[in-house]
Design a protein around this motif. Structure first.
Motif, PDB file in Angstrom:
ATOM      1  N   GLU A 185       0.915  -1.349   0.009  1.00 13.62           N
ATOM      2  CA  GLU A 185       0.130  -0.180   0.099  1.00 13.62           C
ATOM      3  C   GLU A 185       0.792   1.103  -0.005  1.00 13.62           C
ATOM      4  N   ASP A 186       2.516   1.309   0.942  1.00  7.42           N
ATOM      5  CA  ASP A 186       2.620   2.343   1.050  1.00  7.42           C
ATOM      6  C   ASP A 186       3.417   2.954   0.057  1.00  7.42           C
ATOM      7  N   PHE A 187       3.334   1.473  -0.758  1.00 10.07           N
ATOM      8  CA  PHE A 187       4.236   1.555  -2.283  1.00 10.07           C
ATOM      9  C   PHE A 187       3.342   2.205  -3.532  1.00 10.07           C
ATOM     10  N   TRP A 188       2.650   1.365  -3.410  1.00 11.01           N
ATOM     11  CA  TRP A 188       1.751   2.233  -4.761  1.00 11.01           C
ATOM     12  C   TRP A 188       1.015   3.879  -4.476  1.00 11.01           C
ATOM     13  N   LYS A 189       1.074   4.314  -2.993  1.00 11.01           N
ATOM     14  CA  LYS A 189       0.415   5.438  -2.585  1.00 11.01           C
ATOM     15  C   LYS A 189       1.986   6.598  -3.271  1.00 11.01           C
ATOM     16  N   ARG A 190       3.287   6.158  -2.930  1.00 14.77           N
ATOM     17  CA  ARG A 190       4.104   6.623  -2.821  1.00 14.77           C
ATOM     18  C   ARG A 190       3.863   6.985  -4.501  1.00 14.77           C
TER      19      ARG A 190
ATOM     20  N   LYS B 259       8.255  -0.632 -13.486  1.00 21.55           N
ATOM     21  CA  LYS B 259       9.757  -0.186 -13.361  1.00 21.55           C
ATOM     22  C   LYS B 259       9.265  -1.453 -12.397  1.00 21.55           C
ATOM     23  N   TYR B 260       8.627  -1.042 -11.208  1.00 15.36           N
ATOM     24  CA  TYR B 260       8.120  -1.637 -10.360  1.00 15.36           C
ATOM     25  C   TYR B 260       7.335  -2.890  -9.889  1.00 15.36           C
ATOM     26  N   ALA B 261       6.171  -3.150 -10.806  1.00 11.88           N
ATOM     27  CA  ALA B 261       5.471  -3.428 -10.774  1.00 11.88           C
ATOM     28  C   ALA B 261       5.758  -5.039 -10.631  1.00 11.88           C
ATOM     29  N   ASP B 262       7.035  -5.906 -10.947  1.00 12.54           N
ATOM     30  CA  ASP B 262       7.594  -7.148 -11.409  1.00 12.54           C
ATOM     31  C   ASP B 262       7.820  -7.090  -9.812  1.00 12.54           C
ATOM     32  N   GLN B 263       8.575  -6.494  -8.751  1.00 10.49           N
ATOM     33  CA  GLN B 263       9.112  -6.706  -7.507  1.00 10.49           C
ATOM     34  C   GLN B 263       8.290  -6.862  -6.821  1.00 10.49           C
ATOM     35  N   TYR B 264       7.129  -5.874  -6.521  1.00  8.69           N
ATOM     36  CA  TYR B 264       6.176  -6.195  -5.629  1.00  8.69           C
ATOM     37  C   TYR B 264       4.971  -7.096  -6.227  1.00  8.69           C
TER      38      TYR B 264
ATOM     39  N   PHE C 167      -6.175  -0.284  -7.268  1.00  9.46           N
ATOM     40  CA  PHE C 167      -6.768   0.029  -8.451  1.00  9.46           C
ATOM     41  C   PHE C 167      -8.055   1.401  -8.891  1.00  9.46           C
ATOM     42  N   ARG C 168      -8.845   1.061  -7.934  1.00  5.38           N
ATOM     43  CA  ARG C 168      -9.639   2.398  -7.783  1.00  5.38           C
ATOM     44  C   ARG C 168      -8.715   3.637  -7.860  1.00  5.38           C
ATOM     45  N   MET C 169      -7.542   3.790  -7.168  1.00  4.04           N
ATOM     46  CA  MET C 169      -6.610   5.121  -6.382  1.00  4.04           C
ATOM     47  C   MET C 169      -6.577   5.842  -8.679  1.00  4.04           C
TER      48      MET C 169
END
Lengths: 186, 186
Positions: free
Chosen positions: B59-64, B92-97, B124-126
């Motif tokens: 959550e923290d990651f996607w918020k950032r 770039k980041y999705a794979d890691q998360y 997703f909604r965000m």
């Protein structure tokens, strides 16, 4: 007395009946043999495993969907209408066959899983080629749509991926996709 | 002597370091406690389970990602360019998360799985809302694109689904999607 001779096609018909009338959870080699009035060994002659039957059923099904819909395609059908009408057919049956494939997939050997995924790729390519043919034959497409970096093949693949996603997420309508195709092509 | 006080944010930073430097398989409450120099109980105060940490990290990651990219959006950016630039960040980041989420998902309780999927929907909604805002503010969109059955909201959702599919299938480019958006909107 059990019959010793039966064709592969007849066995597939029996398997098909079981899946559609009793649900895919009732599909197994012993039941097929009983219903076809042959020995279990006769079934194994054609299908070395339950996975082999599942693969044959799925392959047979998609081939028939494609062939039936090939026959029905009028010469002057445009791509957007074709996508729309094929989707309705796919949507109607995909659920049933997805559940057949997925319910057995979990218990398959690694080798069968690879075979199954390869089969799925093959079916995808079969549809991909058919859709591309319709797109290439569509004479109502604007002249300036395509470029080196935006080819009919690319666009068709994009549409195919959208169809797969729509099927996977059980969308009963792809009207936004169809309208998007129309906005791009016509 | 172990410190008794630590903030939730500091613990998340430690967890983040472990995931990025040592891989998500090394993430567990004991390791976090050691690295943060606090007791295991202190970690449990904030995070009742490993799942809770995973959720907080994701959550923290996607918020950032969203906040940083919100800041960078110039007023005159068009939707197609926005989609394209955000995708590069997500890719770039999705794979890691994804791997963090998926590797833990398998061992989660049913309740945690539901929480996890709910969290994914929320993210997703965000994104969906943010993208729709950019689309609605895009003044270069042709006047006659939208209708009652083809709204900005529908189209944006369609684009979002394509982005998710592209991420899932690890496509490093969404050029066909971007060109399609341009053909429809401009």
């Amino acid at each position: 007395m059990k019959k010793s001779q039966i064709s592969k096609e007849a066995l597939l018909d029996v398997a098909n009946d079981i899946v559609f009338n009793e649900g895919s959870e009732n599909l197994n080699i012993r039941t097929i043999a009983q219903r076809a009035n042959v020995s279990v060994g006769s079934v194994y002659n054609y299908f070395p495993s339950k996975s082999a039957i599942v693969f044959a059923l799925v392959e047979d099904f998609w081939k028939r969907v494609l062939q039936e819909n090939l026959k029905e395609v009028p010469d002057n059908l445009n791509y957007a209408s074709y996508v729309s009408s094929i989707y309705d057919v796919l949507y109607k049956y995909a659920d049933q066959y997805q559940s057949l494939f997925i319910s057995h997939y979990k218990t398959m050997s690694d080798e069968d899983k690879r075979t199954g995924l390869g089969l799925r790729d093959k079916q995808f390519r079969m549809f991909d080629q058919q859709f591309l043919k319709v797109l290439n034959q569509d004479e109502t497409v604007k002249n300036d749509v395509w470029s080196e970096t935006y080819t009919p093949k690319d666009f068709n693949r994009f549409v195919m991926m959208n169809i797969l996603t729509a099927l996977r997420t059980k969308q009963n309508s792809i009207s936004i996709l169809v309208q998007t195709i129309e906005n791009v092509l016509y």
